[in-house]
Write an enzyme that holds these catalytic residues in place. Structure first.
Site, PDB file in Angstrom:
ATOM      1  N   ASP A   1      30.189   7.545  53.829  1.00  7.61           N
ATOM      2  CA  ASP A   1      31.506   7.189  53.315  1.00  7.61           C
ATOM      3  C   ASP A   1      31.758   5.700  53.503  1.00  7.61           C
ATOM      4  OD1 ASP A   1      31.999   9.797  52.598  1.00  7.61           O
ATOM      5  OD2 ASP A   1      33.096  10.290  54.441  1.00  7.61           O
TER       6      ASP A   1
ATOM      7  N   CYS B   1       0.837  -1.203   0.000  1.00  5.01           N
ATOM      8  CA  CYS B   1       0.000   0.000   0.000  1.00  5.01           C
ATOM      9  C   CYS B   1       0.869   1.248   0.000  1.00  5.01           C
ATOM     10  CB  CYS B   1      -0.913  -0.017   1.224  1.00  5.01           C
ATOM     11  SG  CYS B   1      -1.920   1.468   1.410  1.00  5.01           S
TER      12      CYS B   1
ATOM     13  N   CYS C   1      -0.209   3.156   3.794  1.00  3.39           N
ATOM     14  CA  CYS C   1       0.194   2.562   5.085  1.00  3.39           C
ATOM     15  C   CYS C   1       1.497   1.783   4.991  1.00  3.39           C
ATOM     16  CB  CYS C   1      -0.922   1.676   5.637  1.00  3.39           C
ATOM     17  SG  CYS C   1      -1.131   0.099   4.782  1.00  3.39           S
TER      18      CYS C   1
END
Length: 531
Positions: free
Chosen positions: A347, A108, A111
């Protein structure tokens, strides 16, 4: 959606008596034959013809190309009108049905094969499906092949811009040619359903039926991405600046993308669309939005970082909280990966004790959502590790809003610490009183020397909410300092002053040299993830 349309959709999916064919035949009888022939001549597929004429997508998506062609042929008398040459007849018949054509179906021009359910897969193999249920079956096989557990799904579709451009051109062509005819305003409006929406609506019911769950706003997404080689090549060769170039034609303004049409009259069918010989490449990706598993962690080692710490390909510390938790959560969720988030950090040489620190594990594309029982098993597994470096508590599956709440609450949260401190003189009773009397003390901290290599040199004002000194029996120069501070306060620097970069400090308050020997976090107060 009306009761009638709902009934129609149900009939399409479950009917064995050809009810959908009758509905299409009735709809097709009212279409203008000459306009249908014109669209077919421009290689517009039957599904796009129905779509452009606003015929419900739930009907034609479930009908095979052979039957669709039969319906449109009867309505438009295609056989009688296209007998000019055997080649032209073959082109028309092969448009939508490989069963009726001796060769490969034409793609197509609008599409690009999307609504024909023709596409090239990831292995570049041509796949041709008759209708939506066939295509949905292939999608479901992929979902189940990835072992996803789902309670619902959202279908997402991405299409090449060439589809929108070609549709605009065919609409302009039809308007220029047929706008004066009575049927045009009634049946061929600009408000028709788009290719993307037509595909999504066509696929929803079959996917619901095959997956056994409903389509909704869901954290599980099925994404179909279509790309077309011709469109990609045109974009690369012309560049974005040329993609929206417009030209004047004899019948008005016609959109033109280089490579998709030539200049000229919009009514000239040969100048409208570039015919494509191949359908799109389609990629199917199944994914789940991240899930969050959170709780509080405790860290008992002074040699474990919060996250992976690697410098110059050398690992620092014996492990990380991130790995010890995340690598035990990920396998149970069967996800692709994880990220670790915490309410602040300590830490590597600082323990996290007391109530623990709030954290989240963000699991990407989890195929299994753990139950309460599974989460308890996770917690037990982490807490039973032989290393005993980290423990977790109050583990649970959380919604995605918790991540935002954790970030928003960082500035307001408070932390409590216990620090082992040495000072250069003997501690006095006045020192205990001087420290404990300070409430909501404002401290100005210039970026510490130890983090200048990774943080901007700024002055930050922080608050020490309260402090108290706990004496150590048999020691005159050592004590435990308990304090509660605003988030982001550098505790080590607050004790020793960091060469005057933090003021005031414990050293300046006591008028002597002060050093911190050990530090533990004992509480992180936040409104979320509390016990």
């Amino acid at each position: 959606m009306t009761d009638e349309s709902t009934k129609t959709k149900t009939t399409v999916v479950n009917s064995d008596d050809g009810g959908e064919m009758k509905l299409l035949e009735l709809a097709a009888q009212d279409l203008p034959p000459h306009a249908i022939k014109d669209l077919i001549h421009h290689q517009v597929c039957v599904r796009c013809i129905f779509r452009l004429f606003n015929i419900h997508e739930g009907i034609y998506a479930m009908v095979s190309p052979t039957n669709l062609y039969s319906i449109i042929e009867k309505a438009a008398d295609v056989e009688e009108s296209v007998t000019k040459s055997s080649e032209e007849t073959q082109d028309v018949k092969s448009l939508n049905s490989s069963q009726e054509s001796k060769g490969k179906s034409n793609i197509c021009s609008v599409c690009l094969g999307v609504l024909q359910f023709n596409y090239h897969d990831e292995k570049d193999m041509l796949v041709e499906k008759d209708h939506a249920e066939d295509f949905a079956t292939a999608v479901v096989e992929s979902v189940k092949g990835n072992c996803h557990e789902i309670s619902g799904f959202t279908l997402e579709v991405s299409l090449p811009t060439l589809i929108t451009e070609n549709e605009h051109l065919i609409m302009s062509y039809m308007k220029n040619k047929y706008a004066s005819e009575a049927w045009f305003q009634e049946k061929f409006s600009s408000e028709h359903i788009s290719v993307k929406d037509a595909l999504k609506l066509s696929m929803t019911l079959p996917l619901e039926k095959l997956l056994g769950v409903k389509s909704s706003v869901s954290d599980f997404r099925i994404r179909l991405t279509y790309e077309h080689v011709d469109a990609t090549s045109a974009e690369k060769s012309t560049g974005k600046n040329q993609s929206n170039k417009r030209i004047k034609s004899g019948n008005g303004l016609v959109k033109c993308t280089n490579g998709t049409m030539q200049g000229g009259d919009a009514s000239d069918s040969n100048s409208l669309l570039r015919k494509v010989g191949q359908p799109c490449h389609m990629t199917l990706v199944c994914s789940r939005a991240p899930i969050y598993i959170g709780g509080r962690y405790l860290k008992f080692s002074r040699n474990v970082s919060q996250t992976r710490w690697i410098i110059d390909d050398e690992r620092k510390g014996e492990a990380s909280v991130e790995e010890l938790i995340g690598e035990n959560v990920l396998p149970i969720c069967n996800g692709d990966g994880y990220k670790f988030h915490a309410a602040g950090r300590e830490d590597i040489d600082v323990r996290m004790l007391g109530s623990g620190r709030p954290f989240l594990i963000e699991v990407q594309n989890a195929r299994h959502i753990p139950s309460e029982v599974s989460v308890k098993e996770m917690e037990k597994k982490i807490n039973s590790l032989e290393s005993n470096l980290v423990r977790v508590k109050h583990l649970k599956v959380l919604d995605n809003q918790v991540w935002s709440l954790m970030r928003e609450g960082e500035a307001e949260k408070q932390k409590q610490y216990a620090a082992l401190v040495w000072i250069s003189r003997d501690i006095k009773d006045d020192d205990l009183l001087a420290v404990s009397s300070l409430k909501d003390l404002k401290v100005l901290q210039r970026t510490p020397v130890r983090v200048l290599h990774r943080r901007s040199p700024l002055d930050r004002e922080k608050i020490i909410h309260w402090m108290k000194i706990e004496e150590i029996a048999g020691s005159s120069q050592y004590f435990l300092l308990h304090l509660c501070t605003q988030a982001g306060t550098y505790i080590k620097e607050f004790v020793h002053g960091d060469l005057g970069r933090t003021h005031p400090s414990i050293g300046s308050i006591l008028g002597c040299r002060a050093e911190i020997l050990q530090l533990d976090v004992t509480d992180v107060k936040m409104d979320i993830l509390n016990e």
